[in-house]
Design an enzyme around this catalytic site. Sequence first.
Site, PDB file in Angstrom:
ATOM      1  N   HIS A  46      52.995  27.566  39.904  1.00 37.02           N
ATOM      2  CA  HIS A  46      52.497  26.219  40.195  1.00 37.02           C
ATOM      3  C   HIS A  46      53.046  25.255  39.146  1.00 37.02           C
ATOM      4  CE1 HIS A  46      48.739  27.510  42.695  1.00 37.02           C
ATOM      5  NE2 HIS A  46      49.845  28.122  43.087  1.00 37.02           N
ATOM      6  N   GLU A  48      51.601  23.162  37.177  1.00 35.77           N
ATOM      7  CA  GLU A  48      50.875  23.183  35.910  1.00 35.77           C
ATOM      8  C   GLU A  48      51.297  24.380  35.053  1.00 35.77           C
ATOM      9  OE1 GLU A  48      47.824  21.927  39.144  1.00 35.77           O
ATOM     10  OE2 GLU A  48      49.632  23.158  39.002  1.00 35.77           O
ATOM     11  N   CYS A  76      44.199  24.019  41.034  1.00 35.51           N
ATOM     12  CA  CYS A  76      43.435  25.092  41.664  1.00 35.51           C
ATOM     13  C   CYS A  76      42.679  25.889  40.590  1.00 35.51           C
ATOM     14  CB  CYS A  76      44.382  26.019  42.434  1.00 35.51           C
ATOM     15  SG  CYS A  76      45.472  26.988  41.350  1.00 35.51           S
ATOM     16  N   CYS A  79      45.005  27.538  37.898  1.00 39.80           N
ATOM     17  CA  CYS A  79      45.518  26.564  36.932  1.00 39.80           C
ATOM     18  C   CYS A  79      44.412  26.037  36.026  1.00 39.80           C
ATOM     19  CB  CYS A  79      46.233  25.437  37.661  1.00 39.80           C
ATOM     20  SG  CYS A  79      47.744  26.001  38.488  1.00 39.80           S
TER      21      CYS A  79
END
Length: 152
Positions: A46, A48, A76, A79
């Site tokens: 992701h 992040e 999410c 993260c």
Amino acid sequence: MAHALTLANKAQQLGEVPVGAVLVRADQMVGEGFNQPISSQDATAHAEIQALRQAGLALQNYRLPQTTLYVTLEPCMMCAGALVHARIQRLVIGALEPKSGAIVSHPVLNSEWLNHRVEVEYDVLSSDCSALIRDFFAAKRFFAAKQKNGHK
């Protein structure tokens, strides 16, 4: 946040969900990332996480205190956990993610059992961030409907 939007557009060009993230310490960018789970075949890739990994290497430490993460879409659960473990000081979110956002929509960062607190700000350039996500998924639905109906 403007740079995070540029990174989100890179993700979109790769067919990824358009999310971008920039990590800053003392007004200097120390990490950046955009969604790449499909192209990298890595569920953890992701935006992040990419930014945290890059910053960890640059600063030679997985703990990143006194940093601010700018991200175009609400993180999410995975993260959110990474932000706590990295000791991020501040999180700035563009658009909220009502289904799977784990910061504002379904808050986990204010849990008493966590050993670190992250300051949160949201709705920063939210109309731009929301439009990017909305348009991406609208195009996906449009093309899926065309294929279902036998059109190319």
